[in-house]
Design a protein around this motif. Structure first.
Motif, PDB file in Angstrom:
ATOM      1  N   VAL A 108      -8.488  -1.523   6.242  1.00 49.81           N
ATOM      2  CA  VAL A 108      -8.798  -0.115   6.520  1.00 49.81           C
ATOM      3  C   VAL A 108      -7.809   0.822   5.827  1.00 49.81           C
ATOM      4  O   VAL A 108      -8.209   1.822   5.228  1.00 49.81           O
ATOM      5  N   LEU A 109      -6.550   0.502   5.912  1.00 51.89           N
ATOM      6  CA  LEU A 109      -5.516   1.332   5.292  1.00 51.89           C
ATOM      7  C   LEU A 109      -5.746   1.395   3.782  1.00 51.89           C
ATOM      8  O   LEU A 109      -5.736   0.367   3.105  1.00 51.89           O
ATOM      9  N   PRO A 110      -5.961   2.596   3.253  1.00 48.17           N
ATOM     10  CA  PRO A 110      -6.248   2.703   1.814  1.00 48.17           C
ATOM     11  C   PRO A 110      -4.994   2.555   0.960  1.00 48.17           C
ATOM     12  O   PRO A 110      -3.873   2.737   1.438  1.00 48.17           O
ATOM     13  N   GLU A 111      -5.208   2.218  -0.279  1.00 53.57           N
ATOM     14  CA  GLU A 111      -4.105   2.173  -1.238  1.00 53.57           C
ATOM     15  C   GLU A 111      -3.638   3.597  -1.508  1.00 53.57           C
ATOM     16  O   GLU A 111      -4.439   4.525  -1.580  1.00 53.57           O
ATOM     17  N   LYS A 139       0.821  -1.213   0.000  1.00 57.49           N
ATOM     18  CA  LYS A 139       0.000   0.000   0.000  1.00 57.49           C
ATOM     19  C   LYS A 139       0.857   1.267   0.000  1.00 57.49           C
ATOM     20  O   LYS A 139       0.379   2.359   0.284  1.00 57.49           O
ATOM     21  N   ASN A 140       2.134   1.065  -0.307  1.00 62.62           N
ATOM     22  CA  ASN A 140       3.072   2.165  -0.557  1.00 62.62           C
ATOM     23  C   ASN A 140       3.374   3.032   0.659  1.00 62.62           C
ATOM     24  O   ASN A 140       3.658   4.225   0.528  1.00 62.62           O
ATOM     25  N   ILE A 141       3.324   2.438   1.849  1.00 62.00           N
ATOM     26  CA  ILE A 141       3.782   3.149   3.042  1.00 62.00           C
ATOM     27  C   ILE A 141       5.305   3.051   3.077  1.00 62.00           C
ATOM     28  O   ILE A 141       5.870   1.964   2.995  1.00 62.00           O
ATOM     29  N   LYS A 161       6.595  11.173   0.591  1.00 62.83           N
ATOM     30  CA  LYS A 161       5.449  12.064   0.413  1.00 62.83           C
ATOM     31  C   LYS A 161       4.494  11.919   1.602  1.00 62.83           C
ATOM     32  O   LYS A 161       4.503  10.882   2.279  1.00 62.83           O
ATOM     33  N   PRO A 162       3.675  12.935   1.862  1.00 62.45           N
ATOM     34  CA  PRO A 162       2.776  12.892   3.031  1.00 62.45           C
ATOM     35  C   PRO A 162       1.919  11.632   3.113  1.00 62.45           C
ATOM     36  O   PRO A 162       1.765  11.049   4.190  1.00 62.45           O
ATOM     37  N   HIS A 163       1.354  11.189   1.979  1.00 62.66           N
ATOM     38  CA  HIS A 163       0.457  10.030   2.008  1.00 62.66           C
ATOM     39  C   HIS A 163       1.216   8.706   2.148  1.00 62.66           C
ATOM     40  O   HIS A 163       0.595   7.648   2.266  1.00 62.66           O
ATOM     41  N   HIS A 165      -1.424  12.369   6.087  1.00 64.50           N
ATOM     42  CA  HIS A 165      -0.777  11.122   6.500  1.00 64.50           C
ATOM     43  C   HIS A 165      -1.815  10.041   6.800  1.00 64.50           C
ATOM     44  O   HIS A 165      -2.960  10.338   7.152  1.00 64.50           O
ATOM     45  N   LYS A 166      -1.396   8.791   6.690  1.00 64.43           N
ATOM     46  CA  LYS A 166      -2.224   7.671   7.129  1.00 64.43           C
ATOM     47  C   LYS A 166      -2.041   7.542   8.644  1.00 64.43           C
ATOM     48  O   LYS A 166      -0.947   7.793   9.168  1.00 64.43           O
TER      49      LYS A 166
END
Length: 238
Positions: A234-237, A66-68, A191-193, A213-214
């Protein structure tokens, strides 16, 4: 001595020897049972640890999908199950027992990941000024030089003097500082997201959300099942 007396003594000796053998057999059996129980406990503990590590590994793989890229963990009441009030006076050895097992396994699997230090990073963001204490705690808990790559950003005089916050911005200044360090010293762009903040303070969570942010609010009942449910469902893509 009469024949009857001799037989009586002989019978008593046989009974005594039988009793001794019975007691010995019972002790041996009890020892075997204790060994089996101990072995069973060891197997159960080993199985539990393997299960927890597997869950943590799944979570780490999921947040990467999910690209965290930056996992930011609060210290008091999050990494720890207690609040030190930023003024802990005990030994690091005594503090280690308060690390939540959820975060122990989670951080351990991040450190073990081939992505750590490349596309996945960890930082501790806290209002405590005891950065050295936190560093020592991480070293003691995880016993790997990789903990040197965990960025710790606390409210030290040096950090506070570098911030220009107008009003309360939660952990945003801490996160911005970490992102800047990753960019300037490790050539990593975040990046923030791509930031996931884990914190027990609702205000910090709400502010972090506003900055893109997540987030996950950490409560006392946190465990790997809850964290896995969050990561997968819950954590979005990004």
């Amino acid at each position: 001595m009469s024949q009857i007396a001799k037989e009586s003594i002989s019978t008593k000796l046989i009974r005594s020897q039988s009793a001794i053998q019975f007691v010995k057999r019972k002790k041996v059996k009890q020892q075997q049972q204790r060994m089996e129980i101990t072995a069973g406990k060891r197997v159960s503990i080993a199985k539990y640890i393997a299960e927890q590590r597997s869950k943590a590994r799944d979570i780490v793989l999921c947040i990467q999908r999910k690209n965290i890229k930056l996992v930011a963990i609060d210290f008091d009441n999050t990494l720890l199950s207690i609040h030190t009030s930023g003024y802990y006076q005990g030994t690091v050895d005594n503090l280690i027992e308060y690390i939540r097992s959820t975060f122990y396994y989670f951080i351990q699997e991040i450190l073990n990941s081939s992505a750590f230090g490349q596309t996945l990073h960890i930082c501790i963001v806290t209002f405590s000024s005891q950065e050295q204490l936190i560093r020592q705690l991480l070293e003691l808990a995880f016993k790997t030089p990789k903990t040197d790559r965990i960025i710790i950003r606390g409210n030290t005089p040096k950090f506070l003097s570098s911030t220009n916050d107008e009003g309360f911005l939660g952990k945003q200044s801490h996160l911005s500082s970490v992102v800047t360090e990753l960019a300037t010293q490790r050539k990593k762009t975040i990046k923030p997201h791509e930031i996931l903040l884990l914190d027990d303070d609702v205000q910090n969570i709400l502010i972090a959300e506003k900055f893109g942010h997540k987030v996950l609010e950490i409560r006392d009942g946190i465990n790997l099942d809850i964290l896995k449910e969050f990561a997968f469902n819950v954590l979005p893509e990004c």
